[in-house]
Design an enzyme around this catalytic site. Structure first.
Site, PDB file in Angstrom:
ATOM      1  N   CYS A  47       0.814  -1.220   0.000  1.00  0.00           N
ATOM      2  CA  CYS A  47       0.000   0.000   0.000  1.00  0.00           C
ATOM      3  C   CYS A  47       0.848   1.270   0.000  1.00  0.00           C
ATOM      4  CB  CYS A  47      -0.934  -0.008   1.203  1.00  0.00           C
ATOM      5  SG  CYS A  47      -0.096  -0.153   2.786  1.00  0.00           S
ATOM      6  N   SER A 111       9.214   1.469   6.371  1.00  0.00           N
ATOM      7  CA  SER A 111       7.755   1.516   6.344  1.00  0.00           C
ATOM      8  C   SER A 111       7.222   2.821   6.926  1.00  0.00           C
ATOM      9  CB  SER A 111       7.177   0.348   7.142  1.00  0.00           C
ATOM     10  OG  SER A 111       7.551  -0.892   6.569  1.00  0.00           O
ATOM     11  N   GLY A 117       4.913  -5.180  11.079  1.00  0.00           N
ATOM     12  CA  GLY A 117       5.136  -6.598  10.878  1.00  0.00           C
ATOM     13  C   GLY A 117       4.672  -7.160   9.551  1.00  0.00           C
ATOM     14  N   TYR A 195      -4.768  -7.949   4.770  1.00  0.00           N
ATOM     15  CA  TYR A 195      -4.871  -7.171   6.007  1.00  0.00           C
ATOM     16  C   TYR A 195      -6.069  -7.559   6.875  1.00  0.00           C
ATOM     17  CZ  TYR A 195      -1.238  -3.690   5.050  1.00  0.00           C
ATOM     18  OH  TYR A 195      -0.048  -3.060   4.853  1.00  0.00           O
TER      19      TYR A 195
END
Length: 460
Positions: A47, A111, A117, A195
């Site tokens: 994403c 990130s 994670g 997700y």
């Protein structure tokens, strides 16, 4: 030579990343079709990231720019993003730096939420996808497997990621001031993919008990059964969306799943008057202090969290009274700062692992030259032994002694080949082979000059 073309939340707009996510699954094959020396490609698309890791089989010293041009054209053809936009967006990493970059990405150091994670699993699935379509290579296999090992080592040896960091949890933290009581909140989870499980776990940790799931691909019933929640059928989706206090979307479909029209239809079917809602509150990007939504704003009737890329939610939902939208772009702006100690320790481990990876690659880079030298020496030895046999001048003991002597003579060149390779001086070994024995070997490029190289218009 290893190459990485990288677009991420650090160097690209959300709109470009969203467009790159469309067609990302076909990008690896499209890249390899564009240049004969590109022998492997693995695409990592998340994403907040699009990266193409490439294996270029060219002799040492060859410029990678023609392959980079071809790769950009391949990405453009697969995703629909213009090559000119890609040249302005993508960063080129090549040589030894590729391993360090991927190891840092896989460990969560690059990130939005440092130490999150999910990224390690996404990188692992990217390699599996490349295997399925046949675009990986031995060197990319080694690179990605070592990245996974490094990520696990960092998680076990540092505090990074120990708190279960993730985009999902950050999004729920940002939304928490809008939820007076999680146990009473009606939640609709849209999606059953990468997700969804993490989203449901995070919701339950906060105390959410009334969670239903809808899947655009029809997988809701299976997901609901395995997670002990209720599935929403297609025919009930609009009403379920309109009656939910919180909608969390995390599906990979390439169209808007939640729209203003859908919510209006759901309100009409549920006989809930839309004009009874409080005034609309659009997600206040410029007014959000710290890491939570502004507590002064009136509580919305409905909060929508969009974790999808491409977007799962049409921005027009904010035109409805009482609807607030929290999307990836807003989450990215309000990500927490790094924890300096854990991050510093993790980067040291990443650097150490990258140097080890590169040392092995550099040693292996001279393997064809070493094999050529051994073949040359033992070829001469075998010919001499054969002539001695014809003269009845040979014995088993003599032959064994000669072979041992050849191995002893080759020991020093073998040691020097490893030393020169680690120092990046493969050319010196090749020059010596040519000068002493007339052996000429063209090596594939393995490392190149470390560092980031800007993709200039001249490379297009």
């Amino acid at each position: 030579m290893l190459i990485c073309l990288s677009a991420s939340h650090k160097n690209s707009s959300f709109d470009v990343l969203e467009r790159l996510s469309v067609g990302a699954d076909d990008a690896a094959a499209g890249i390899l079709e564009r240049h004969p020396a590109l022998v492997g490609a693995v695409v990592v698309a998340t994403c907040n990231r699009f990266e193409a890791y490439l294996d270029l089989d060219e002799p040492t010293g060859t410029s990678p720019l023609s392959a980079v041009r071809a790769a950009i054209d391949g990405v453009s053809a697969s995703t629909g993003v213009a090559a000119e936009v890609l040249r302005d967006t993508l960063e080129l990493v090549h040589g030894n730096t590729v391993a360090e970059h991927l190891f840092a990405v896989t460990s969560g150091l690059e990130s939005v939420v440092v130490g999150e994670g999910e990224i390690a699993g996404q990188v692992r699935r990217s390699l599996e996808q490349a295997r399925q379509v046949g675009t990986t290579s031995p060197e990319l296999e080694r690179l990605f497997q070592r990245a996974s090992q490094t990520s696990r080592g960092i998680k076990n040896r540092t505090g990074l990621g120990a708190a279960g960091r993730s985009l999902v949890r950050l999004a729920l933290e940002l939304a928490e001031s809008r939820i007076p009581d999680w146990t009473e909140t009606q939640v609709l989870l849209v999606g059953t993919g990468r997700y969804a499980g993490a989203s449901l776990a995070a919701l339950r940790d906060l105390g959410a008990e009334n969670v239903r799931v809808y899947s655009p691909s029809g997988r809701a019933r299976k997901f609901a059964s395995s997670h002990q929640i209720t599935a929403v059928a297609e025919s009930d989706f609009a009403v379920a969306a309109a009656s939910a206090d919180l909608i969390l979307t995390c599906t990979t479909v390439e169209h808007h799943v939640i729209t203003a029209a859908l919510l209006r239809a759901g309100l009409a079917q549920g006989e809930a008057p839309a004009d009874a809602a409080p005034p609309a509150t659009v997600c206040p990007v410029g007014e959000m202090p710290g890491s939570s939504l502004s507590p002064e704003a009136p509580a919305p009737q409905r909060l929508i969290i969009d974790l999808g890329l491409p977007r799962n939610v049409d921005p027009d939902v904010t035109e409805l009274a009482g609807v607030e939208l929290l999307d990836l772009e807003t989450i990215r702006i309000h990500a927490p700062l790094e924890e300096l100690n854990a991050t510093s320790d993790a980067r040291l481990l990443v650097g150490r692992a990258a140097r080890k990876f590169s040392a092995v690659a550099e040693e292996q880079s001279l393997a064809p030259a070493v094999v050529a030298l051994r073949s040359h020496i033992f070829g001469i030895l075998d010919a001499e032994i054969e002539r001695a046999r014809h003269r009845s001048d040979s014995s088993e003991q003599t032959e064994a002694a000669l072979r041992h002597l050849a191995s002893v003579l080759l020991h020093t060149p073998m040691v020097r080949s490893r030393e020169l390779a680690r120092a990046g001086e493969q050319a010196a070994f090749l020059t010596g082979l040519d000068a002493m024995f007339g052996i000429q070997v063209d090596l594939p490029a393995v490392s190149g000059t470390p560092g980031d190289v800007e993709i200039s218009p001249a490379a297009s």
